[in-house]
Design a protein around this motif. Sequence first.
Motif, PDB file in Angstrom:
ATOM      1  N   ASN A  45       0.818  -1.220   0.000  1.00 28.03           N
ATOM      2  CA  ASN A  45       0.000   0.000   0.000  1.00 28.03           C
ATOM      3  C   ASN A  45       0.843   1.257   0.000  1.00 28.03           C
ATOM      4  O   ASN A  45       0.358   2.348   0.186  1.00 28.03           O
ATOM      5  CB  ASN A  45      -0.941  -0.003   1.202  1.00 28.03           C
ATOM      6  N   GLY A  46       2.116   1.132  -0.167  1.00 26.97           N
ATOM      7  CA  GLY A  46       3.076   2.223  -0.212  1.00 26.97           C
ATOM      8  C   GLY A  46       4.406   1.541  -0.456  1.00 26.97           C
ATOM      9  O   GLY A  46       4.477   0.311  -0.437  1.00 26.97           O
ATOM     10  N   LEU A  47       5.448   2.329  -0.687  1.00 27.76           N
ATOM     11  CA  LEU A  47       6.739   1.678  -0.942  1.00 27.76           C
ATOM     12  C   LEU A  47       7.351   1.204   0.377  1.00 27.76           C
ATOM     13  O   LEU A  47       7.357   1.939   1.363  1.00 27.76           O
ATOM     14  CB  LEU A  47       7.686   2.661  -1.622  1.00 27.76           C
ATOM     15  N   ASP A  48       7.851  -0.044   0.385  1.00 26.70           N
ATOM     16  CA  ASP A  48       8.554  -0.498   1.589  1.00 26.70           C
ATOM     17  C   ASP A  48       9.866  -1.214   1.248  1.00 26.70           C
ATOM     18  O   ASP A  48      10.531  -1.750   2.115  1.00 26.70           O
ATOM     19  CB  ASP A  48       7.646  -1.372   2.470  1.00 26.70           C
ATOM     20  N   TYR A  49      10.225  -1.230  -0.053  1.00 32.84           N
ATOM     21  CA  TYR A  49      11.477  -1.890  -0.439  1.00 32.84           C
ATOM     22  C   TYR A  49      12.154  -1.102  -1.550  1.00 32.84           C
ATOM     23  O   TYR A  49      11.503  -0.634  -2.485  1.00 32.84           O
ATOM     24  CB  TYR A  49      11.180  -3.314  -0.936  1.00 32.84           C
ATOM     25  N   VAL A 326     -16.058   9.693  -5.855  1.00 31.92           N
ATOM     26  CA  VAL A 326     -14.872  10.542  -5.731  1.00 31.92           C
ATOM     27  C   VAL A 326     -14.863  11.172  -4.337  1.00 31.92           C
ATOM     28  O   VAL A 326     -15.917  11.558  -3.823  1.00 31.92           O
ATOM     29  CB  VAL A 326     -14.898  11.643  -6.816  1.00 31.92           C
ATOM     30  N   TYR A 327     -13.677  11.248  -3.732  1.00 35.90           N
ATOM     31  CA  TYR A 327     -13.547  11.813  -2.385  1.00 35.90           C
ATOM     32  C   TYR A 327     -12.521  12.930  -2.402  1.00 35.90           C
ATOM     33  O   TYR A 327     -11.393  12.714  -2.861  1.00 35.90           O
ATOM     34  CB  TYR A 327     -13.058  10.744  -1.391  1.00 35.90           C
ATOM     35  N   ASP A 328     -12.901  14.108  -1.893  1.00 36.89           N
ATOM     36  CA  ASP A 328     -11.901  15.154  -1.664  1.00 36.89           C
ATOM     37  C   ASP A 328     -11.187  14.767  -0.371  1.00 36.89           C
ATOM     38  O   ASP A 328     -11.739  14.895   0.727  1.00 36.89           O
ATOM     39  CB  ASP A 328     -12.590  16.521  -1.529  1.00 36.89           C
ATOM     40  N   LEU A 329      -9.961  14.283  -0.518  1.00 37.08           N
ATOM     41  CA  LEU A 329      -9.220  13.685   0.591  1.00 37.08           C
ATOM     42  C   LEU A 329      -9.066  14.634   1.779  1.00 37.08           C
ATOM     43  O   LEU A 329      -8.963  14.210   2.926  1.00 37.08           O
ATOM     44  CB  LEU A 329      -7.837  13.260   0.081  1.00 37.08           C
ATOM     45  N   ASN A 330      -9.073  15.913   1.463  1.00 39.15           N
ATOM     46  CA  ASN A 330      -8.950  16.937   2.479  1.00 39.15           C
ATOM     47  C   ASN A 330      -9.988  16.771   3.596  1.00 39.15           C
ATOM     48  O   ASN A 330      -9.723  17.053   4.758  1.00 39.15           O
ATOM     49  CB  ASN A 330      -9.153  18.284   1.765  1.00 39.15           C
ATOM     50  N   HIS A 331     -11.176  16.276   3.224  1.00 38.28           N
ATOM     51  CA  HIS A 331     -12.251  16.134   4.214  1.00 38.28           C
ATOM     52  C   HIS A 331     -12.376  14.719   4.765  1.00 38.28           C
ATOM     53  O   HIS A 331     -13.233  14.468   5.606  1.00 38.28           O
ATOM     54  CB  HIS A 331     -13.593  16.550   3.592  1.00 38.28           C
ATOM     55  N   PHE A 332     -11.559  13.786   4.257  1.00 39.64           N
ATOM     56  CA  PHE A 332     -11.691  12.395   4.713  1.00 39.64           C
ATOM     57  C   PHE A 332     -10.329  11.811   5.098  1.00 39.64           C
ATOM     58  O   PHE A 332      -9.827  10.881   4.454  1.00 39.64           O
ATOM     59  CB  PHE A 332     -12.390  11.551   3.625  1.00 39.64           C
ATOM     60  N   PRO A 333      -9.724  12.382   6.162  1.00 40.31           N
ATOM     61  CA  PRO A 333      -8.388  11.925   6.564  1.00 40.31           C
ATOM     62  C   PRO A 333      -8.357  10.447   6.956  1.00 40.31           C
ATOM     63  O   PRO A 333      -7.316   9.796   6.829  1.00 40.31           O
ATOM     64  CB  PRO A 333      -8.042  12.823   7.756  1.00 40.31           C
ATOM     65  N   ALA A 334      -9.504   9.914   7.396  1.00 36.20           N
ATOM     66  CA  ALA A 334      -9.516   8.498   7.800  1.00 36.20           C
ATOM     67  C   ALA A 334      -9.204   7.604   6.596  1.00 36.20           C
ATOM     68  O   ALA A 334      -8.506   6.592   6.724  1.00 36.20           O
ATOM     69  CB  ALA A 334     -10.875   8.143   8.389  1.00 36.20           C
ATOM     70  N   GLN A 336      -7.384   8.473   4.039  1.00 38.92           N
ATOM     71  CA  GLN A 336      -5.963   8.675   3.744  1.00 38.92           C
ATOM     72  C   GLN A 336      -5.122   7.720   4.592  1.00 38.92           C
ATOM     73  O   GLN A 336      -4.185   7.091   4.112  1.00 38.92           O
ATOM     74  CB  GLN A 336      -5.599  10.127   4.044  1.00 38.92           C
ATOM     75  N   LYS A 337      -5.524   7.601   5.864  1.00 35.97           N
ATOM     76  CA  LYS A 337      -4.794   6.739   6.786  1.00 35.97           C
ATOM     77  C   LYS A 337      -5.017   5.266   6.427  1.00 35.97           C
ATOM     78  O   LYS A 337      -4.075   4.478   6.332  1.00 35.97           O
ATOM     79  CB  LYS A 337      -5.298   7.016   8.210  1.00 35.97           C
ATOM     80  N   GLN A 338      -6.287   4.935   6.201  1.00 30.87           N
ATOM     81  CA  GLN A 338      -6.642   3.543   5.926  1.00 30.87           C
ATOM     82  C   GLN A 338      -5.892   2.992   4.709  1.00 30.87           C
ATOM     83  O   GLN A 338      -5.409   1.866   4.728  1.00 30.87           O
ATOM     84  CB  GLN A 338      -8.157   3.460   5.677  1.00 30.87           C
ATOM     85  N   TYR A 339      -5.789   3.816   3.642  1.00 29.79           N
ATOM     86  CA  TYR A 339      -5.161   3.321   2.411  1.00 29.79           C
ATOM     87  C   TYR A 339      -3.727   3.832   2.240  1.00 29.79           C
ATOM     88  O   TYR A 339      -3.149   3.718   1.175  1.00 29.79           O
ATOM     89  CB  TYR A 339      -6.018   3.706   1.200  1.00 29.79           C
ATOM     90  N   LYS A 340      -3.174   4.425   3.302  1.00 30.79           N
ATOM     91  CA  LYS A 340      -1.786   4.935   3.298  1.00 30.79           C
ATOM     92  C   LYS A 340      -1.533   5.779   2.043  1.00 30.79           C
ATOM     93  O   LYS A 340      -0.605   5.526   1.264  1.00 30.79           O
ATOM     94  CB  LYS A 340      -0.795   3.786   3.358  1.00 30.79           C
ATOM     95  N   VAL A 341      -2.390   6.760   1.833  1.00 36.96           N
ATOM     96  CA  VAL A 341      -2.310   7.564   0.614  1.00 36.96           C
ATOM     97  C   VAL A 341      -1.200   8.601   0.739  1.00 36.96           C
ATOM     98  O   VAL A 341      -1.218   9.423   1.648  1.00 36.96           O
ATOM     99  CB  VAL A 341      -3.659   8.279   0.342  1.00 36.96           C
ATOM    100  N   MET A 342      -0.237   8.533  -0.173  1.00 41.64           N
ATOM    101  CA  MET A 342       0.864   9.499  -0.141  1.00 41.64           C
ATOM    102  C   MET A 342       0.785  10.478  -1.301  1.00 41.64           C
ATOM    103  O   MET A 342       1.510  11.459  -1.351  1.00 41.64           O
ATOM    104  CB  MET A 342       2.203   8.770  -0.162  1.00 41.64           C
ATOM    105  N   SER A 343      -0.044  10.173  -2.291  1.00 41.02           N
ATOM    106  CA  SER A 343      -0.203  11.109  -3.400  1.00 41.02           C
ATOM    107  C   SER A 343      -1.574  10.898  -4.027  1.00 41.02           C
ATOM    108  O   SER A 343      -2.200   9.856  -3.835  1.00 41.02           O
ATOM    109  CB  SER A 343       0.892  10.889  -4.442  1.00 41.02           C
ATOM    110  N   VAL A 344      -2.040  11.910  -4.744  1.00 41.90           N
ATOM    111  CA  VAL A 344      -3.303  11.798  -5.464  1.00 41.90           C
ATOM    112  C   VAL A 344      -3.035  11.999  -6.953  1.00 41.90           C
ATOM    113  O   VAL A 344      -2.056  12.653  -7.297  1.00 41.90           O
ATOM    114  CB  VAL A 344      -4.329  12.851  -4.968  1.00 41.90           C
ATOM    115  N   PRO A 345      -3.871  11.454  -7.839  1.00 40.24           N
ATOM    116  CA  PRO A 345      -5.050  10.666  -7.524  1.00 40.24           C
ATOM    117  C   PRO A 345      -4.687   9.266  -7.027  1.00 40.24           C
ATOM    118  O   PRO A 345      -3.696   8.692  -7.444  1.00 40.24           O
ATOM    119  CB  PRO A 345      -5.772  10.570  -8.870  1.00 40.24           C
ATOM    120  N   CYS A 346      -5.543   8.775  -6.120  1.00 41.71           N
ATOM    121  CA  CYS A 346      -5.381   7.416  -5.618  1.00 41.71           C
ATOM    122  C   CYS A 346      -6.664   6.666  -5.968  1.00 41.71           C
ATOM    123  O   CYS A 346      -7.760   7.168  -5.738  1.00 41.71           O
ATOM    124  CB  CYS A 346      -5.168   7.468  -4.115  1.00 41.71           C
TER     125      CYS A 346
END
Length: 374
Positions: A45-49, A326-334, A336-346
């Motif tokens: 769900n993000g880079l780890d290697y 579609v979700y404006d991530l600004n209003h849905f930080p949960a 962002q955390k759940q899907y480990k969002v580091m950039s948009v679009p996701c």
Amino acid sequence: FARHVTILVRGDDFSCAKAVADKAREHEKITVLTNTSVEEVSGQNGLDYIRYRNSKTGEVTEFRAKEGESFGVFVFAGYAPETSLVEGVAELNEQGYIVTDRSQKTNVEGLYAAGDVCIKPLRQVVTAVGDGALAATELERYAAAKQTRTGLFPKKPQVAAPQSQLASEEDSIFDSATLAQLDAVFARMESPLELRLYLSDDEVSSELRQYMEALAARTDKLSVKVTDEPEENRPCVRLFRPDGTYTGLAFHGVPGGHEFTSFVLGLYNAAGSGQSIDEELERAARAIAKPLDMKVLVSLSCTMCPELVTAAQKIASLNDRVTAEVYDLNHFPALQKQYKVMSVPCLILNNKEVSFGKKNLAQLLELIAEKTGS
Ligand SMILES: Cc1cc2nc3c(=O)[nH]c(=O)nc-3n(C[C@H](O)[C@H](O)[C@H](O)COP(=O)(O)OP(=O)(O)OC[C@H]3O[C@@H](n4cnc5c(N)ncnc54)[C@H](O)[C@@H]3O)c2cc1C
């Protein structure tokens, strides 16, 4: 913002100004590795290697993030000038930059170039603006000389009178240019839509309501209904057909900024006839056989997001088994955390497959086929 930054430089040293490079080298949280190239990066769900190699010694290093952690890679690999427009017209150098003289004139009479596309030692806003001013002044002089020589003077452009049927800016939250574009889209919508609102008692909800009511006030093809149906991620607007069925298109937040145009296109696609697309892509979109839930996480200032949003909505509008919310991530930080969002679009397919970056319709259909087998 970062715990540690490692800069991998492919060459012997930085190619930027020494003063800037020294600052990076001396910073306690920055490590600089020269003669180093990345060979592989991966992660769930993000880079780890990451694996990188020293091109001088051949030494290969592997780095794995700690359990539950991830890291980011920011690539800067150089520039390629986009000068295809004048390829074969103006003289270019080996790297494709446009050759100009000191007054920004190319080797072609009446053709001037300015900014990053030109050959110069410093590519920055300030030099681009300077080039532009010089090119414009020289071009004006060139045009004036031509006019004197030929006696031909172009007609002065007329300012169009404002169209009386449009609401004035005070009457609407949209300016008159936007209202004109909205009218053009609404006129082409083949069937009405209901804008169903899922609101809370907060400012964003009242902003969404105001926005949607302003749209509906502009056409009898749109109506607004506030519902108390359950919805976890509020505020939200969902598009429903006149027969009460869900179109699969929704926006969580307020579709402003760069998402305004995609939202309006979404209305057009959901109401029909919608944007015309390649027949093969349309067939592929209609052929998705299993239920598909697409969440597109965006930010309103993201210029890469609308293409993916429009593509996802187009598929949903063609296939009842598909939803594109579609979700404006600004209003849905949960989220962002759940899907480990580091950039948009996701993009999240069926609450499981997470991918990042812009995609057009063809690329999105390919990804859907690969990840879901649909
Ligand atoms: C990551 C990054 C960070 C930067 N940071 C800074 C900074 O901090 N300070 C600074 O001064 N400079 C910075 N720069 C450099 C600065 O952005 C450029 O020097 C400047 O934008 C150049 O302006 P320009 O008008 O020549 O080109 P651009 O700003 O690139 O504009 C060219 C435009 O032409 C459009 N275009 C291309 N082809 C066509 C076509 N065929 N038809 C129509 N339109 C076309 C492009 O879409 C683009 O909008 C940075 C650059 C980058 C990439």
